[in-house]
Design a protein around this motif. Structure first.
Motif, PDB file in Angstrom:
ATOM      1  N   ALA A 204       0.823  -1.214   0.000  1.00 33.57           N
ATOM      2  CA  ALA A 204       0.000   0.000   0.000  1.00 33.57           C
ATOM      3  C   ALA A 204       0.853   1.258   0.000  1.00 33.57           C
ATOM      4  N   VAL A 205       0.316   2.321  -0.612  1.00 33.45           N
ATOM      5  CA  VAL A 205       0.965   3.644  -0.614  1.00 33.45           C
ATOM      6  C   VAL A 205      -0.071   4.691  -0.195  1.00 33.45           C
ATOM      7  N   PRO A 206       0.403   5.835   0.321  1.00 33.63           N
ATOM      8  CA  PRO A 206      -0.536   6.903   0.702  1.00 33.63           C
ATOM      9  C   PRO A 206      -0.977   7.729  -0.507  1.00 33.63           C
ATOM     10  N   ILE A 207      -2.213   8.262  -0.446  1.00 35.17           N
ATOM     11  CA  ILE A 207      -2.701   9.238  -1.427  1.00 35.17           C
ATOM     12  C   ILE A 207      -2.953  10.541  -0.676  1.00 35.17           C
ATOM     13  N   ARG A 208      -2.405  11.639  -1.195  1.00 31.45           N
ATOM     14  CA  ARG A 208      -2.592  12.942  -0.549  1.00 31.45           C
ATOM     15  C   ARG A 208      -3.720  13.711  -1.230  1.00 31.45           C
ATOM     16  N   ASP A 209      -4.474  14.474  -0.420  1.00 27.02           N
ATOM     17  CA  ASP A 209      -5.505  15.326  -1.015  1.00 27.02           C
ATOM     18  C   ASP A 209      -4.936  16.711  -1.282  1.00 27.02           C
TER      19      ASP A 209
END
Lengths: 250, 250
Positions: A204-209
């Motif tokens: 998994a990787v992070p998604i930024r808003d």
């Protein structure tokens, strides 16, 4: 749960009725809802009837009820979940086409990972997650990302609670979990080999808003022995494209 | 709307609050919700507060509220919409990859077509529909399919109501619409050239569920001058595969 100030706790009763519906229990009688919600049977009948009249539940010819399309519509059309998944979906499809394994989008919700989208090919392997399903933060690769980038308060709450194992390899020691979270922040991704099922590895990787905050985790579920490098490249690219679609400027 | 027998109409108030949230109005103050719902301001504040306490709405630092992830989760995890779209999604992706235009799934909901999924490529053309958005039955290709296979009561209700035009080419004459519906049943598909926007043609086919009833319409939006034959072949194949996934045996 609901500390209703209106004195009638109708909102609380409504939630208790809705909570009796699950992914595998989609149709129920009012009597079953009463039993499962713990509400008095007359109350359950009245709440169910009110919800049917309002279109939030639908009743079939056998007088069994299910979640109404109207409730789905009202809760979806303006939801943050829809905005995130619409931004991510084209890039999730690219990941799914190239990696050819389950591809998932999750957000933090009440100390768990809530999955708001899942794409699967016919040949994809074992996978426990469902759309609108949840997994513990310490056990899933998505959860580890959401936890690693979460608030210190969230991290302490999870680290101090029992770390319930889902498999023999789930991290159950707070010290090990603390080091794992530091590693996730250093690497910018989480790998969870066998933490949920012995046969698979979550990546998994992070998604930024648009604010730069981590709003979601994007993940794939690989066969346990697969190298994660190609999947990680695709996930990182999809996360960057989704963040840009949400308005994020590095 | 809700003829609540509990005497307090809390379900009705809840619906009125939820209805103030739309695809373009996702965050509001309690005062705005009160004004838009027509509820007394003190009532709006109380209902909003109850919903925030129950987790169905979420409040941000500016005390504005939005639809909560918990409400989305409860309304989605057991919903008929999710079951249909999960069955259809792999085949919708195939249609989208091959036709390379907007691909949509709609169900009948209160005399309108409610769109429960939409896939779009970067190069797809003009399209008015949104996930959890609606279109009139007489104007959209999906709506024409749902209407053509709907009950006689539904058809008479729509035929006797004003047929409001969305474009200069929308069918507004009941006799013309009646013949169009017969044609849809004969051909097994609906083509709606310019009925919504002059630049595009909607093409839709029915999807049957395990009972053999038409449960949904699958559609693409083509540029106005495109031949529909290739798209129709892909739609028919996707509809048959989705029906089979739902358990339909011809």
């Amino acid at each position: 749960m609901a500390n209703s100030r209106s004195g009638d706790s109708v909102t609380e009763r409504l939630v208790r009725v809705l909570e009796t519906f699950t992914a595998t229990r989609t149709v129920q009688t009012a009597a079953e809802i009463g039993r499962r919600s713990g509400l008095p049977i007359s109350t359950a009948h009245r709440v169910v009837n009110d919800l049917v009249v309002a279109g939030l539940l639908e009743r079939d010819d056998d007088r069994r009820v299910r979640i109404g399309m109207r409730l789905w519509e009202l809760s979806t059309r303006s939801s943050h979940a829809l905005r995130l998944r619409q931004a991510a979906l084209p890039y999730m499809e690219r990941v799914q086409l190239r990696v050819r394994e389950h591809t998932q989008l999750a957000v933090l919700e009440k100390d768990e990972a809530l999955f708001i989208e899942r794409l699967s090919g016919a040949e994809s392997g074992s996978n426990i997650t469902r759309v609108a399903g949840r997994l513990p933060l310490h056990a899933s690769s998505s959860g580890l990302v959401l936890l690693a980038y979460g608030t210190p308060e969230l991290q302490e709450r999870i680290l101090q609670a029992p770390l319930v194992p889902l498999s023999r390899e789930t991290i159950t020691d707070a010290g090990v979990l603390r080091r794992k979270l530091a590693e996730v922040r250093t690497l910018g991704h989480a790998i969870a080999p066998g933490y949920i099922e012995a046969v698979s590895t979550g990546v998994a990787v992070p998604i930024r808003d648009e604010t730069g905050a981590v709003a979601a985790a994007l993940s794939v579920v690989l066969p346990r022995d697969a190298a994660p490098d190609a999947a990680l490249r695709e996930l990182r690219r999809a996360a960057a494209d989704t963040a840009a679609a949400l308005g994020y400027r590095r």
